[in-house]
Scaffold this motif. Structure first.
Motif, PDB file in Angstrom:
ATOM      1  N   SER A  79       0.824  -1.200   0.000  1.00 59.56           N
ATOM      2  CA  SER A  79       0.000   0.000   0.000  1.00 59.56           C
ATOM      3  C   SER A  79       0.862   1.255   0.000  1.00 59.56           C
ATOM      4  N   GLY A  80       0.182   2.389   0.051  1.00 61.92           N
ATOM      5  CA  GLY A  80       0.882   3.664   0.116  1.00 61.92           C
ATOM      6  C   GLY A  80       1.243   4.086   1.530  1.00 61.92           C
ATOM      7  N   GLY A  81       0.877   3.281   2.505  1.00 58.66           N
ATOM      8  CA  GLY A  81       1.195   3.638   3.884  1.00 58.66           C
ATOM      9  C   GLY A  81       0.372   4.805   4.390  1.00 58.66           C
ATOM     10  N   GLU A  82      -0.780   4.957   3.787  1.00 62.12           N
ATOM     11  CA  GLU A  82      -1.682   6.067   4.085  1.00 62.12           C
ATOM     12  C   GLU A  82      -2.672   5.578   5.138  1.00 62.12           C
ATOM     13  N   ILE A  83      -2.859   6.405   6.180  1.00 63.20           N
ATOM     14  CA  ILE A  83      -3.765   6.006   7.263  1.00 63.20           C
ATOM     15  C   ILE A  83      -4.825   7.082   7.433  1.00 63.20           C
ATOM     16  N   TYR A  84      -6.066   6.659   7.507  1.00 60.05           N
ATOM     17  CA  TYR A  84      -7.192   7.586   7.613  1.00 60.05           C
ATOM     18  C   TYR A  84      -7.311   8.053   9.063  1.00 60.05           C
ATOM     19  N   ILE A  85      -6.933   9.318   9.299  1.00 64.09           N
ATOM     20  CA  ILE A  85      -6.862   9.874  10.658  1.00 64.09           C
ATOM     21  C   ILE A  85      -7.521  11.237  10.644  1.00 64.09           C
ATOM     22  N   GLY A  86      -8.283  11.516  11.671  1.00 70.96           N
ATOM     23  CA  GLY A  86      -8.909  12.838  11.736  1.00 70.96           C
ATOM     24  C   GLY A  86      -9.185  13.264  13.157  1.00 70.96           C
ATOM     25  N   GLY A  87     -10.019  14.278  13.239  1.00 72.41           N
ATOM     26  CA  GLY A  87     -10.368  14.833  14.539  1.00 72.41           C
ATOM     27  C   GLY A  87      -9.579  16.082  14.884  1.00 72.41           C
ATOM     28  N   GLY A  88      -8.680  16.489  13.967  1.00 70.69           N
ATOM     29  CA  GLY A  88      -7.889  17.698  14.217  1.00 70.69           C
ATOM     30  C   GLY A  88      -6.428  17.406  14.494  1.00 70.69           C
ATOM     31  N   THR A  89      -5.756  16.780  13.537  1.00 73.43           N
ATOM     32  CA  THR A  89      -4.339  16.462  13.718  1.00 73.43           C
ATOM     33  C   THR A  89      -3.492  17.714  13.507  1.00 73.43           C
ATOM     34  N   ASP A  90      -2.219  17.614  13.883  1.00 76.74           N
ATOM     35  CA  ASP A  90      -1.274  18.713  13.646  1.00 76.74           C
ATOM     36  C   ASP A  90      -1.267  19.097  12.163  1.00 76.74           C
ATOM     37  N   ALA A  91      -1.242  18.082  11.312  1.00 77.45           N
ATOM     38  CA  ALA A  91      -1.178  18.367   9.870  1.00 77.45           C
ATOM     39  C   ALA A  91      -2.468  19.037   9.392  1.00 77.45           C
ATOM     40  N   GLN A  92      -3.577  18.590   9.887  1.00 75.23           N
ATOM     41  CA  GLN A  92      -4.846  19.227   9.510  1.00 75.23           C
ATOM     42  C   GLN A  92      -4.872  20.674   9.973  1.00 75.23           C
ATOM     43  N   ASN A 144       3.021  18.249   6.627  1.00 79.43           N
ATOM     44  CA  ASN A 144       2.485  19.252   5.690  1.00 79.43           C
ATOM     45  C   ASN A 144       1.324  18.703   4.874  1.00 79.43           C
ATOM     46  N   TYR A 145       0.658  19.610   4.216  1.00 75.78           N
ATOM     47  CA  TYR A 145      -0.505  19.296   3.385  1.00 75.78           C
ATOM     48  C   TYR A 145      -0.136  19.416   1.924  1.00 75.78           C
ATOM     49  N   HIS A 184      -4.604  13.105  -5.452  1.00 73.73           N
ATOM     50  CA  HIS A 184      -3.510  12.148  -5.550  1.00 73.73           C
ATOM     51  C   HIS A 184      -3.984  10.767  -5.133  1.00 73.73           C
ATOM     52  N   ILE A 185      -3.397   9.764  -5.752  1.00 74.69           N
ATOM     53  CA  ILE A 185      -3.623   8.410  -5.253  1.00 74.69           C
ATOM     54  C   ILE A 185      -2.677   8.188  -4.075  1.00 74.69           C
ATOM     55  N   GLU A 186      -1.404   8.547  -4.265  1.00 74.93           N
ATOM     56  CA  GLU A 186      -0.439   8.636  -3.175  1.00 74.93           C
ATOM     57  C   GLU A 186       0.423   9.862  -3.465  1.00 74.93           C
ATOM     58  N   PRO A 187       1.001  10.486  -2.442  1.00 75.30           N
ATOM     59  CA  PRO A 187       1.870  11.644  -2.723  1.00 75.30           C
ATOM     60  C   PRO A 187       3.089  11.199  -3.528  1.00 75.30           C
ATOM     61  N   THR A 188       3.495  12.048  -4.455  1.00 72.85           N
ATOM     62  CA  THR A 188       4.706  11.740  -5.217  1.00 72.85           C
ATOM     63  C   THR A 188       5.952  12.241  -4.491  1.00 72.85           C
ATOM     64  N   ASP A 189       5.753  13.041  -3.429  1.00 72.49           N
ATOM     65  CA  ASP A 189       6.891  13.454  -2.612  1.00 72.49           C
ATOM     66  C   ASP A 189       6.732  12.849  -1.216  1.00 72.49           C
ATOM     67  N   LEU A 198      -0.299  15.023   4.401  1.00 68.93           N
ATOM     68  CA  LEU A 198      -1.767  15.045   4.400  1.00 68.93           C
ATOM     69  C   LEU A 198      -2.310  15.228   2.989  1.00 68.93           C
ATOM     70  N   ILE A 199      -3.162  14.290   2.557  1.00 71.09           N
ATOM     71  CA  ILE A 199      -3.815  14.431   1.253  1.00 71.09           C
ATOM     72  C   ILE A 199      -5.309  14.102   1.389  1.00 71.09           C
ATOM     73  N   TRP A 200      -6.047  14.598   0.432  1.00 76.22           N
ATOM     74  CA  TRP A 200      -7.436  14.173   0.288  1.00 76.22           C
ATOM     75  C   TRP A 200      -7.403  12.718  -0.162  1.00 76.22           C
ATOM     76  N   SER A 201      -7.975  11.866   0.623  1.00 74.47           N
ATOM     77  CA  SER A 201      -7.891  10.439   0.274  1.00 74.47           C
ATOM     78  C   SER A 201      -9.261   9.781   0.196  1.00 74.47           C
ATOM     79  N   GLY A 202     -10.300  10.624   0.229  1.00 73.94           N
ATOM     80  CA  GLY A 202     -11.637  10.052   0.174  1.00 73.94           C
ATOM     81  C   GLY A 202     -12.583  10.954  -0.575  1.00 73.94           C
ATOM     82  N   SER A 203     -13.842  10.845  -0.212  1.00 76.75           N
ATOM     83  CA  SER A 203     -14.899  11.614  -0.870  1.00 76.75           C
ATOM     84  C   SER A 203     -15.405  12.745   0.025  1.00 76.75           C
ATOM     85  N   GLU A 204     -14.553  13.214   0.944  1.00 77.29           N
ATOM     86  CA  GLU A 204     -15.007  14.179   1.953  1.00 77.29           C
ATOM     87  C   GLU A 204     -15.597  15.435   1.348  1.00 77.29           C
TER      88      GLU A 204
END
Lengths: 484, 484
Positions: free
Chosen positions: B63-76, B129-130, B135-140, B144-150
């Motif tokens: 996988s891309g090592g992407e984890i769905y996290i929310g609630g107000g993270t530092d990155a958000q 950073n955001y 993106h499907i996965e960040p190229t760098d 933080l990326i949009w990873s859903g249908s939010e």
């Protein structure tokens, strides 16, 4: 004391005394159970049949008594239809879609004519005539009706179209009840011992083999020894909301479960004994939108004003695609030439009217150029006898251009979307319950909606498929169980 | 000799000698197994981890090592996004659709921030950073990326939109591998005993309790006594065509299973021990149609020339609706301003071109006034910033009116429709495997795609949901198992 549970077979070693002894124990007295009992008894085996209700019936008795039969029956031939077992097999496989059990389709197609003769030999009467038109059930005592999508795309290109719904001679709707009554009479005549008000609450296992049942009678547990086998014919799980939530949650959006006491207990007992349950997400649904009959000429659109299926398919296939659409409802569009007051039962109200399709569109608060464009396109091609999008065919394909126009709302939750479950135990063509490795669970059999059978895929259902499956594979289960 | 089988637990009484003894035995070394092992070891329990491959990884490492996290993270927060556990819970439930496990959604939403801190404490680095865009996965190495249908209908009306895909600091695609490596290092540092090339072939049961495992090592059966519990983390069943045929046959139409050794063995062992398996028909699928990024502005139509979804949803949601369409393919429509050569990987060829949409329509052999009308309607409204049909939003909503035009074919079988299964064992929020009556199977736990968890519904999947589920509920299973 060992718990008695649907979820785990009760150990034979814990049975202090057997209250009943039989060769074959059948659970559930719908069409599947009746046919299983008849065939088992025909071999000379002792057969007991346990039914939790106070009499025979099950969901079969709630049906129209229509059985999907083909291959060239008397009624088909008399009406000038050609059919073959190859055509029937091809249709059944297409109707089973990704869930088709090819072995069951092939076998039933080969044996369908013989099965029809067997049904007659049990005393089921058939008038033998063909009733043209589009019917959910015959309103008279006719035999043969179109009961599926045989004449509609894509099925008409897969197998030569012919009607195959064979209905018991019975005036009006509801032929299922007399069908089961006749099967019951036959079973009793053969000496099947019927015990009603007897709810099966557990299987009994000895080592790896199912050897009996625990049945609740007069609020007491009674132990039934079945020397040759137990046959589960308790229907599906449409009345069990917890099971539906876990296995078939799409049905929670629909209004009207059809069933008798279809609480999934047979599936549960079978799984507890190691049986595999497959295609549990599949369900049949239909809203009676094709009645009165001219309404079958209507066009269905989703909330985006788009068509989504050739509406000349079987009403249940159309309804099944309807509930796949985004939103909570679809609309049945009709013109003045085809509109009649829908059945009260259907719960289909008028959502919009207009002298033009543009006005209907506006009343439905759809964007200009959606529904109206759909209908302009549809009508232009219908006048030429064509439906380039979905392949709908004349005469059901007809322009809807004689205003005023109407849109009837088919709401998944508030209209009458009746439904029942199609998933269940995986069985061999002989009704043996198979475990997850594909091996029979010794001593355990099942038929009807306790299993996944001929009507395996909701999008491909045709009326009579479930009773064909119940009666034919019920018989095979009875014969196989009696063989020990 | 008693058979050793995935389908039935091996009786402890038949074990002559235990080859290994531990408190907790974890099966499978993807992210779920690693996190289960870490938490179990943190409690001081002895932990052994058995992996059939030669090292850690599983599908998590693919996988891309992407984890769905929310609630107000530092990155958000740093990027100016507001989030709350309420918003996260609402999104997760909507994304779970009819299959949502509300208790898991609520709990994960409440604990998501704490889980993020825990991941960091294990050594997972996040740049913080955001990265705007699609993106499907960040190229760098962004976080933080949009990873859903939010931000897309209907989700944007259910919960305030915010990105929640949190990606390990790692240059380019493929962050799953370093993520698992770090978790492995942590597990080893805590004393977890890892045994590779060790394939679990059966559970061991003593009475009603699971007390161990049979593991195949060097072509011999080894018996593992697990005093406190066994945790199944062997992934889904995407690599098992027989299971897919029985439980998830829609996937047989798709081209490209994604998995490591996801043969369903954990699900099978869990069911054999009495565990319930739910939502087995559910699957994730996606075709990489949003790459290069301007193509995400495209419009998808089915063979009738109809749109069927707001294309600004998550690419997997769009793809999942695509494979629901009649026929074997859908078309991605682009104009000259947005077309780029699609990824070779995607297997998306050019099916039609033209200087007008009418010409494209003709090349696709669609009836005049289908695709072209769809695009005329779409463009007229897109110029006003509106999509009355599906609620697609700017800037992804943009007119496609700069010819020449192209239709790319996305063929379910021949393009790259990757997929994996989402159904599995039903578990409590503590990872206890539940039986069909909803009671825990004593001594048996599971996590990740061996279970039905946060990503329960294919139509609502968002990237990172599966790893969120694996890591968080893997941890809980580890802790609960270690508690004995």
């Amino acid at each position: 004391m060992t718990d008695i549970s649907l979820h785990t077979p009760y150990p034979a070693s814990a049975v202090a005394a057997w209250d009943f002894r039989t060769d074959v124990a059948v659970v559930g007295f719908g069409a599947a159970g009746a046919c299983a009992a008849i065939e088992a008894a025909e071999t000379g085996a002792r057969v007991m049949l346990f039914e939790r209700g106070s009499g025979s019936g099950g969901a079969s008795a709630l049906s129209g008594g229509e059985i999907y039969i083909g291959g060239g029956t008397d009624a088909q031939r008399a009406a000038g239809f050609e059919d073959s077992s190859e055509a029937l097999a091809a249709y059944l496989k297409a109707a089973g879609g990704p869930c088709a059990d090819e072995a069951k389709c092939d076998l039933y197609a080969r044996e369908s004519l013989a099965h029809y003769e067997w049904l007659k030999a049990q005393g089921i009467p058939y008038r033998g005539n063909y009733l043209p038109g589009k019917h959910i059930e015959p309103t008279d005592d006719s035999t043969l009706i179109w009961s599926g999508s045989e004449a509609a795309a894509p099925f008409c290109d897969i197998a030569p179209p012919t009607p195959r719904g064979h209905v018991i001679r019975h005036m009006g709707w509801g032929g299922g009840r007399p069908l089961v009554d006749l099967l019951e009479a036959r079973a009793r005549a053969l000496g099947v011992e019927v015990v009603t008000d007897a709810r099966a609450v557990a299987l009994v296992r000895d080592g790896e083999r199912i050897v009996g049942l625990v049945v609740r009678i007069d609020n007491q547990n009674r132990f039934v020894r079945a020397e040759r086998g137990v046959i589960l014919c308790t229907g599906g799980f449409v009345m069990n909301e917890d099971m539906r939530r876990r296995y078939c949650p799409e049905t929670l959006r629909l209004s009207s479960p059809i069933g008798d006491q279809d609480d999934g207990s047979g599936i549960e007992m079978g799984m507890g004994a190691g049986g595999d349950a497959i295609h549990m997400e599949q369900f049949f649904t239909t809203c009676p939108w094709t009645m009165p009959e001219p309404q079958a000429c209507g066009v269905l659109v989703n909330r985006a004003g788009q068509r989504f299926i050739n509406e000349d398919c079987y009403h249940g296939r159309v309804s099944r695609f309807a509930v796949d659409q985004l939103g909570e409802r679809v609309f049945l569009l009709l013109d003045n030439a085809h509109f009649s007051q829908p059945l009260d039962l259907a719960g289909m109200g008028i959502a919009g009217t207009g002298d033009t399709w543009e006005e209907v569109e506006a009343e439905l608060e759809m964007a200009p150029g959606t529904l109206s464009a759909t209908m302009a396109f549809y009508n232009a091609h219908a006048r030429e006898g064509a439906d380039p999008l979905f392949g709908k065919r004349p005469p059901i394909l007809t322009p809807l251009d004689q205003g005023p126009f109407v849109a009837l709302e088919m709401h998944f939750r508030d209209s009458f979307f009746s439904f029942f479950t199609l998933g269940g135990l995986r069985t061999s063509v002989d009704g043996e319950v198979l475990d997850r490795a594909g091996e029979p669970v010794a001593g355990l059999f099942a038929a009807g909606r306790t299993t996944s059978g001929l009507p395996a895929w909701g999008h491909g259902y045709s009326s009579g498929m479930s009773l064909a499956d119940c009666t034919y594979f019920g018989r095979r289960a009875g014969r196989r169980a009696a063989a020990g």
